[in-house]
Design an enzyme around this catalytic site. Structure first.
Site, PDB file in Angstrom:
ATOM      1  N   SER A 210      -6.449  -6.644  -1.127  1.00 13.08           N
ATOM      2  CA  SER A 210      -7.155  -5.405  -1.399  1.00 13.08           C
ATOM      3  C   SER A 210      -8.341  -5.674  -2.334  1.00 13.08           C
ATOM      4  O   SER A 210      -9.217  -6.466  -1.995  1.00 13.08           O
ATOM      5  CB  SER A 210      -6.188  -4.365  -1.963  1.00 13.08           C
ATOM      6  OG  SER A 210      -6.759  -3.077  -1.963  1.00 13.08           O
ATOM      7  N   GLU A 344      -4.285   0.075   8.121  1.00 11.33           N
ATOM      8  CA  GLU A 344      -4.628   0.038   6.703  1.00 11.33           C
ATOM      9  C   GLU A 344      -4.704   1.428   6.080  1.00 11.33           C
ATOM     10  O   GLU A 344      -4.259   1.661   4.961  1.00 11.33           O
ATOM     11  CB  GLU A 344      -5.977  -0.673   6.511  1.00 11.33           C
ATOM     12  CG  GLU A 344      -5.987  -2.149   6.839  1.00 11.33           C
ATOM     13  CD  GLU A 344      -5.376  -3.008   5.743  1.00 11.33           C
ATOM     14  OE1 GLU A 344      -5.031  -2.466   4.670  1.00 11.33           O
ATOM     15  OE2 GLU A 344      -5.240  -4.219   5.975  1.00 11.33           O
ATOM     16  N   HIS A 437      -1.496  -0.645   4.459  1.00 13.91           N
ATOM     17  CA  HIS A 437      -2.146  -1.419   3.413  1.00 13.91           C
ATOM     18  C   HIS A 437      -1.126  -1.898   2.376  1.00 13.91           C
ATOM     19  O   HIS A 437      -0.344  -1.115   1.855  1.00 13.91           O
ATOM     20  CB  HIS A 437      -3.189  -0.533   2.725  1.00 13.91           C
ATOM     21  CG  HIS A 437      -4.052  -1.244   1.739  1.00 13.91           C
ATOM     22  ND1 HIS A 437      -5.037  -2.133   2.112  1.00 13.91           N
ATOM     23  CD2 HIS A 437      -4.097  -1.182   0.387  1.00 13.91           C
ATOM     24  CE1 HIS A 437      -5.658  -2.588   1.035  1.00 13.91           C
ATOM     25  NE2 HIS A 437      -5.096  -2.024  -0.021  1.00 13.91           N
TER      26      HIS A 437
END
Length: 528
Positions: A210, A344, A437
């Site tokens: 991330s 995601e 995610h």
């Protein structure tokens, strides 16, 4: 274990007296033997001077030396962050401080030298997170791969990722990209000290997830980081969340307005640049944190498609957009593993919703491109702006498509292996998240024995997820050893075949998965 000291004038020097006492920049640290795990760890080692007082909003300075043996058994204080913001912040018991620039080392409990080194950059939208958030991160990699695992803290939020240089004066200088500069300082510490822990400073793999993956792709385009790592892994990188100083100056002004609204400034006008600098210097760290939360909540609607806490193209430390560096072959000449998860955007709901997922935000993004391109992209997300389609649109805009561009551009010059993480336990799918995610962190760091990991597999899927996890770690560890993976299982990526490893119950390789979506985005996104 004790240490010996000797007098040299007024200075005291300390000599290490065993495998747990290590001489590093600044002095000697004593770690901990974890015999049951077959590992040794050192935690909370300073890699730079405390960025406090006159060093707030300044680039990291060299470590302040200490005398005697410094205890390195516990993690250091974490970077300042909100416990109640739009992202899940630090626990109520975690100690926070501006004095947070510390690094941790975990290695096998042997005397083997020259081990591969894996340096992890934690995520958290450059707002929250720390190297102590999951204390057992790295153990599976050390146990299965015999690597040296390194993690560290860096400045977050307003203290690390807002560009206040418009308020800089000769008397009160302010610098940009402070969190990025911290990351370079940590890598320099690894270069200078990791051999003492048995690691090979010429064999460093930089990896992150991330925001930490944004750090990886950005560091690949940062001249000061050149030569500090031999290969890179970027997991779910918002690689294009890098902005020009014209945009970051607007955010700086908005931040100072929010800050002065929330604190007593004795009637001072916040529009004065020199006064604004004084306000930033005098504000309590907690006040800076809360103003950053307010700005983060405001920005997705005020400036759709942007992520406010991000690096800035300052023309100096970060001279150009990383995507431009990748395009022209100016990025670090290292092999790269890069990829995203299947969906995601599904995680970013409620207070986490910073992506382009609402009708207003989607309209704002569509307004930047031509009608034909808008039609093509809408066809890829049936029902847009319905919730599921909007989540996938927002996730692809922030993570997937910029990742594709990094991969295809870097692959023209250096080896790239591209992946998509698809596996998700049944309960996670029933909840509507799918392979969302951050889910792959449970695979890479073998977190499935924790309470959340066990909860995720309460309705089944545990054996399959654990199998995919072992395969994924094996790929990462093979890459960390010499920069290569088994290309019979995972071929290189290029912009012709676009061969992609799909990590699932049974792994497979696909050529250009979601090719029509990629082509639609290629016509749609004007700035990638």
């Amino acid at each position: 274990m004790s240490a010996t000291t000797s007098q040299k004038g007024t200075a005291t020097t300390v000599a290490p007296t065993g495998p747990l006492e290590i001489a590093v920049s600044g002095g000697v640290v004593r770690g901990v033997e974890r015999a049951r795990l077959g590992m040794r760890h050192w935690r909370g080692i300073p890699y730079a001077a405390p960025p406090v007082g006159s060093l707030r909003f300044r680039s990291p300075r060299p470590v302040v030396p200490w005398q005697g043996v410094r205890d390195a058994s516990e993690f250091g204080p974490i970077a300042m962050q909100s416990r109640d913001g739009n992202f899940i912040g630090a626990s109520r018991t975690a100690t926070m401080s501006e004095d947070c620039l510390t690094i941790n080392v975990l290695r096998p409990a042997t005397d083997v030298q020259g081990l591969p080194v894996m340096v992890f950059v934690h995520g958290g939208a450059y707002s929250v997170g720390s190297s102590a958030e999951h204390p057992r991160n790295g153990e599976a990699l050390v146990r299965e791969g015999g690597v040296v695992y390194v993690s560290f803290n860096y400045r977050l939020g307003a203290l690390g990722y807002l560009d206040f240089t418009r308020f800089s004066t000769p008397e009160r200088p302010l610098e940009s990209n402070l969190g990025l500069r911290d990351q370079v300082a940590a890598l320099e510490w690894v270069r200078d000290n990791i051999a003492a822990f048995g690691g090979d400073p010429a064999n460093v793999t930089l990896f992150g997830e991330s925001a930490g993956a944004n750090a990886v792709t950005t560091l690949m385009a940062t001249p000061a980081a050149r030569g500090l790592f031999a290969r890179a892994i970027a997991q779910s990188a918002p690689a294009n969340a890098i902005y020009l100083p014209e945009m970051t100056a607007v955010w700086a002004e908005e931040f100072v307005e929010l800050l002065t609204e929330s604190i007593d400034t004795d009637g001072v006008e916040s529009t004065s640049d020199d006064i604004a600098g004084q306000v930033l210097a005098d504000a309590a760290a907690a006040e800076l944190v809360e103003a950053a939360v307010s700005l983060t909540l405001k920005t997705p609607d005020a400036h759709p498609g942007t992520i406010v806490l991000s690096p800035v193209i300052d023309g100096d430390f970060l001279p150009e957009r990383p995507l431009d560096a990748f395009k022209e072959g100016r990025a670090a000449p290292v092999p790269l593993i890069i990829g995203t998860n299947d969906r995601e955007g599904s995680l970013f709901t409620g207070r986490l919703d910073i992506l382009a997922t609402t009708p207003k935000r989607i309209r704002a993004i569509f307004s930047r491109t031509k009608k034909g391109a808008r039609k093509a992209i809408k066809a890829e997300y049936p029902g847009l702006p319905a919730k599921r389609a909007a989540a996938d649109f927002g996730g692809d805009y922030a993570f997937w498509y910029p990742t594709v561009k990094v991969a295809e551009r870097h692959a023209r010059y250096h080896p790239v292996h591209f992946y998509r993480f698809d596996i998700a336990p049944r309960l996670v799918r029933l909840a509507g998240f799918d392979a969302t995610h951050g889910l792959e962190l449970y695979a890479i760091f073998d977190r499935m024995n924790g309470w959340f990991g066990r909860t995720m597999t309460a309705l089944g899927g545990r054996r399959a997820f654990l199998g995919a996890s072992r395969r994924m770690r094996a790929h990462w560890l093979a890459f960390a050893r010499d920069g290569r993976v088994d290309e019979t299982e995972w071929p290189r990526y290029d912009d012709d075949e676009r061969l992609t490893l799909i990590i699932d119950k049974s792994d497979r390789v696909e050529s250009d998965p979601r090719g029509s979506r990629r082509l639609a985005w290629q016509a749609f996104v004007p700035h990638v």
